[in-house]
Design an enzyme around this catalytic site. Structure first.
Site, PDB file in Angstrom:
ATOM      1  N   THR A 131       7.572  -2.819  -0.960  1.00  0.00           N
ATOM      2  CA  THR A 131       6.163  -2.593  -0.946  1.00  0.00           C
ATOM      3  C   THR A 131       5.269  -3.974  -1.552  1.00  0.00           C
ATOM      4  O   THR A 131       5.690  -4.924  -2.177  1.00  0.00           O
ATOM      5  CB  THR A 131       5.965  -1.391  -2.136  1.00  0.00           C
ATOM      6  N   ALA A 135       0.088  -2.860   1.213  1.00  0.00           N
ATOM      7  CA  ALA A 135       0.928  -1.989   1.932  1.00  0.00           C
ATOM      8  C   ALA A 135       1.976  -1.279   0.965  1.00  0.00           C
ATOM      9  O   ALA A 135       3.142  -1.814   0.721  1.00  0.00           O
ATOM     10  CB  ALA A 135       1.824  -2.761   3.093  1.00  0.00           C
ATOM     11  N   GLY A 136       1.738  -0.163   1.028  1.00  0.00           N
ATOM     12  CA  GLY A 136       2.720   1.025   0.253  1.00  0.00           C
ATOM     13  C   GLY A 136       3.394   1.993   1.274  1.00  0.00           C
ATOM     14  O   GLY A 136       4.294   1.634   1.877  1.00  0.00           O
ATOM     15  N   ILE A 162       8.265  -3.270  -7.974  1.00  0.00           N
ATOM     16  CA  ILE A 162       9.637  -3.075  -7.505  1.00  0.00           C
ATOM     17  C   ILE A 162      10.577  -3.024  -8.790  1.00  0.00           C
ATOM     18  O   ILE A 162      10.758  -3.516  -9.710  1.00  0.00           O
ATOM     19  CB  ILE A 162       9.913  -4.642  -7.107  1.00  0.00           C
ATOM     20  N   GLU A 365       9.108   6.179  -3.185  1.00  0.00           N
ATOM     21  CA  GLU A 365      10.122   6.416  -2.021  1.00  0.00           C
ATOM     22  C   GLU A 365       9.325   7.459  -1.209  1.00  0.00           C
ATOM     23  O   GLU A 365       9.864   8.611  -0.549  1.00  0.00           O
ATOM     24  CB  GLU A 365      11.246   7.096  -2.533  1.00  0.00           C
TER      25      GLU A 365
HETATM   26  C1  LIG Z   1       7.367   3.100 -10.946  1.00  0.00           C
HETATM   27  C2  LIG Z   1       7.316   2.848  -9.308  1.00  0.00           C
HETATM   28  C3  LIG Z   1       8.522   2.150  -8.722  1.00  0.00           C
HETATM   29  C4  LIG Z   1       8.544   1.654  -7.585  1.00  0.00           C
HETATM   30  N1  LIG Z   1       9.893   1.247  -7.042  1.00  0.00           N
HETATM   31  C5  LIG Z   1       9.687   0.384  -5.838  1.00  0.00           C
HETATM   32  C6  LIG Z   1      10.710  -0.246  -5.477  1.00  0.00           C
HETATM   33  O1  LIG Z   1      11.951  -0.311  -5.997  1.00  0.00           O
HETATM   34  N2  LIG Z   1      10.759  -1.101  -4.277  1.00  0.00           N
HETATM   35  C7  LIG Z   1       9.725  -0.706  -3.483  1.00  0.00           C
HETATM   36  O2  LIG Z   1       9.610  -1.573  -2.251  1.00  0.00           O
HETATM   37  N3  LIG Z   1       8.707  -0.015  -3.702  1.00  0.00           N
HETATM   38  C8  LIG Z   1       8.622   0.574  -4.926  1.00  0.00           C
HETATM   39  N4  LIG Z   1       7.488   1.478  -5.382  1.00  0.00           N
HETATM   40  C9  LIG Z   1       6.310   1.545  -4.412  1.00  0.00           C
HETATM   41  C10 LIG Z   1       6.359   3.133  -3.959  1.00  0.00           C
HETATM   42  O3  LIG Z   1       7.095   3.234  -3.133  1.00  0.00           O
HETATM   43  C11 LIG Z   1       4.673   3.041  -3.403  1.00  0.00           C
HETATM   44  O4  LIG Z   1       3.934   2.936  -4.546  1.00  0.00           O
HETATM   45  C12 LIG Z   1       4.469   4.248  -2.713  1.00  0.00           C
HETATM   46  O5  LIG Z   1       5.107   4.112  -1.395  1.00  0.00           O
HETATM   47  C13 LIG Z   1       2.824   4.356  -2.423  1.00  0.00           C
HETATM   48  O6  LIG Z   1       2.234   3.335  -1.746  1.00  0.00           O
HETATM   49  P1  LIG Z   1       0.880   2.896  -2.680  1.00  0.00           P
HETATM   50  O7  LIG Z   1       1.049   2.695  -4.050  1.00  0.00           O
HETATM   51  O8  LIG Z   1       0.625   1.555  -1.698  1.00  0.00           O
HETATM   52  O9  LIG Z   1      -0.092   3.969  -2.286  1.00  0.00           O
HETATM   53  P2  LIG Z   1      -1.097   3.739  -0.844  1.00  0.00           P
HETATM   54  O10 LIG Z   1      -0.093   3.832   0.260  1.00  0.00           O
HETATM   55  O11 LIG Z   1      -2.139   2.855  -1.317  1.00  0.00           O
HETATM   56  O12 LIG Z   1      -1.495   5.175  -1.069  1.00  0.00           O
HETATM   57  C14 LIG Z   1      -2.604   5.724  -1.854  1.00  0.00           C
HETATM   58  C15 LIG Z   1      -2.806   7.167  -1.670  1.00  0.00           C
HETATM   59  O13 LIG Z   1      -3.160   7.351  -0.368  1.00  0.00           O
HETATM   60  C16 LIG Z   1      -2.501   8.440   0.263  1.00  0.00           C
HETATM   61  N5  LIG Z   1      -2.199   8.166   1.843  1.00  0.00           N
HETATM   62  C17 LIG Z   1      -1.760   6.890   2.262  1.00  0.00           C
HETATM   63  N6  LIG Z   1      -1.543   7.002   3.594  1.00  0.00           N
HETATM   64  C18 LIG Z   1      -1.857   8.383   3.826  1.00  0.00           C
HETATM   65  C19 LIG Z   1      -1.858   9.172   4.923  1.00  0.00           C
HETATM   66  N7  LIG Z   1      -1.543   8.382   6.433  1.00  0.00           N
HETATM   67  N8  LIG Z   1      -2.182  10.527   4.794  1.00  0.00           N
HETATM   68  C20 LIG Z   1      -2.455  11.039   3.574  1.00  0.00           C
HETATM   69  N9  LIG Z   1      -2.607  10.326   2.579  1.00  0.00           N
HETATM   70  C21 LIG Z   1      -2.206   8.936   2.702  1.00  0.00           C
HETATM   71  C22 LIG Z   1      -0.996   8.386  -0.583  1.00  0.00           C
HETATM   72  O14 LIG Z   1      -0.479   9.647  -0.722  1.00  0.00           O
HETATM   73  C23 LIG Z   1      -1.741   8.110  -2.098  1.00  0.00           C
HETATM   74  O15 LIG Z   1      -2.108   9.473  -2.622  1.00  0.00           O
HETATM   75  C24 LIG Z   1       7.601   2.062  -6.681  1.00  0.00           C
HETATM   76  C25 LIG Z   1       6.398   2.385  -7.176  1.00  0.00           C
HETATM   77  C26 LIG Z   1       6.349   2.680  -8.445  1.00  0.00           C
HETATM   78  C27 LIG Z   1       5.140   3.497  -9.065  1.00  0.00           C
END
Ligand SMILES: Cc1cc2nc3c(=O)[nH]c(=O)nc-3n(C[C@H](O)[C@H](O)[C@H](O)COP(=O)(O)OP(=O)(O)OC[C@H]3O[C@@H](n4cnc5c(N)ncnc54)[C@H](O)[C@@H]3O)c2cc1C
Length: 390
Positions: A131, A135-136, A162, A365
């Site tokens: 992440t 880009a999440g 992370i 995830e």
């Molecule tokens: C405590 C914690 C631990 C984590 N650990 C890891 C790790 O070890 N390694 C790693 O790589 N990542 C990790 N993450 C990252 C996590 O996987 C991301 O936060 C998650 O995938 C969401 O991405 P974002 O936060 O960028 O939200 P965004 O992608 O910006 O999304 C924001 C909102 O928009 C919604 N949204 C986005 N796209 C769409 C769509 N196409 N249709 C409808 N709704 C949508 C989402 O559901 C969300 O509600 C962690 C996150 C947290 C909070």
């Protein structure tokens, strides 16, 4: 269809249950005290965790999914999910020793010596860094660049959220090596030691633990540190993530089950208006709804895990299990807090902390929305769902 466990599987689960009861449960009071004093996130400390892992090892519980040639138990996903449910009935954070990220096994012999074996032995810690701040959910859009320079790659960019990123000795990092090829073909996985120069910063969260932000400012990683093949990193990332989509709801089942036990106990003993509150239908329905949802989750997880063990593509079922499990545990936690009234809201009891901690299950995830997106896309394409049966 046979839902019974084999005698060997039963024995493993009973061993886990007795370890949880005798070694983990007694630490819950200490954890609660640490919470009250404001340092719950450091409990158990590394030394205690190691002691517990070694104790579990004496019982044969070591490297649940690690292949036998690396000293592990080589259990399938189904048994791992059942064990995860048992472990998460206890509120003390714990994982068995002897484990490593599934994709580290894709390493070369040299990488296995340098990264995999020390991780299994507990001498080195890894983190999974996909992440980025921009880009999440849309992980195909990562920007971190890895530019080839002689025998090295130069990595520049930022990773965010992370897990374990502040403690890790090395990171499994995903970076763009060929923008023109898109995610499948243009993203590569690298093994990057902290000494190579990335920095990390802890991110406080609403939960009792936090991930980290990693900064790569022209970090030089040798070409031999490419994990898998150049351009094939995204496939590795997905392999890691689909695994988590079965294990996270298994954790949710364990947590929810424990909370429900607390709810049942409290409903039996708390008296209001001359009766135990469990005599009132409003409370009974909260207990019954929770039980039904937990059981539904247990079978979704077990089925998704079984498909994986059979080598059948389970991404659809894993998304269903992750979505339902993550939402279920949040609903159960909220109901059990409600059943406890004012006490549920205090830090005298662990319920409020569990409520905060399980919120992230709906985010990491793959958020709820992303699981729904996957499920609906499969339906619309006609590639999965609608009562598929193997
Ligand atoms: C405590 C914690 C631990 C984590 N650990 C890891 C790790 O070890 N390694 C790693 O790589 N990542 C990790 N993450 C990252 C996590 O996987 C991301 O936060 C998650 O995938 C969401 O991405 P974002 O936060 O960028 O939200 P965004 O992608 O910006 O999304 C924001 C909102 O928009 C919604 N949204 C986005 N796209 C769409 C769509 N196409 N249709 C409808 N709704 C949508 C989402 O559901 C969300 O509600 C962690 C996150 C947290 C909070």
């Amino acid at each position: 269809m046979d839902f019974r466990l084999s005698p060997e599987e039963k024995l493993i689960l009973e061993t886990v249950q007795s370890f949880v009861q005798s070694d983990l449960m007694p630490l819950e009071q200490e954890l609660q005290q640490a919470e009250l004093e404001g340092h719950g996130q450091d409990f158990p400390d590394q030394e205690t965790l190691r002691r517990l892992q070694l104790k579990a090892r004496e019982l044969g519980l070591w490297g649940l999914q690690t292949p036998e040639e690396y000293g592990g138990l080589a259990l399938g996903q189904q048994m791992t999910a059942l064990i995860t449910m048992e472990i998460h009935r206890c509120l003390v954070p714990f994982q068995f020793g002897g484990a490593a990220d599934n994709i580290l096994f894709a390493g070369t012999q040299e990488q296995q010596r340098e990264y995999l074996l020390p991780t299994i032995a507990g001498e080195r810690r890894s983190c999974f860094a996909l992440t980025e701040p921009t880009a999440g959910s849309d992980a195909t859009n990562i920007r971190m660049q890895a530019v080839a320079e002689g025998d090295d790659f130069i990595l520049t960019g930022e990773k965010i959220f992370i897990t374990g990123g502040n403690e890790a000795d090395f990171a499994i990092v995903f970076a763009v090596t060929d923008r023109g090829k898109g995610a499948r073909g243009g993203i590569t996985a690298f093994l990057v030691d902290r000494e190579m120069g990335f920095t990390s910063r802890y991110i406080p969260t609403m939960g009792s633990w936090g991930p980290a932000r990693l900064t790569f400012n022209q970090v030089r990683a040798p070409r031999r540190n490419v994990l898998g093949e150049v351009g094939k990193g995204f496939e590795l990332a997905m392999r890691w993530i689909v695994n988590g989509r079965v294990i996270i709801p298994a954790r949710a089942v364990g947590r929810a089950q424990r909370l429900l036990e607390m709810g049942v106990d409290y409903a039996r003993q708390r008296v209001a208006f001359g009766h135990a509150i469990g005599d009132y239908q409003a409370i009974q329905w909260m207990l019954a709804d929770s039980e039904v949802e937990i059981e539904a989750s247990r079978w979704l997880v077990t089925h998704a895990a079984w498909l994986q063990d059979e080598g059948i593509d389970n991404h659809h079922e894993a998304s269903i299990a992750k979505l339902q499990g993550a939402q279920m545990v949040n609903r159960v936690a909220d109901r059990v807090l409600q059943i406890h009234g004012g006490m549920g809201y205090t830090k005298e009891l662990p319920i409020e902390r569990v409520c905060r901690d399980v919120r992230v299950f709906r985010i990491y995830e793959g958020t709820d929305e992303i699981q729904k997106r996957t499920i609906a896309k499969d339906l619309l394409r006609g590639t999965a769902g609608l009562g598929r049966w193997e």
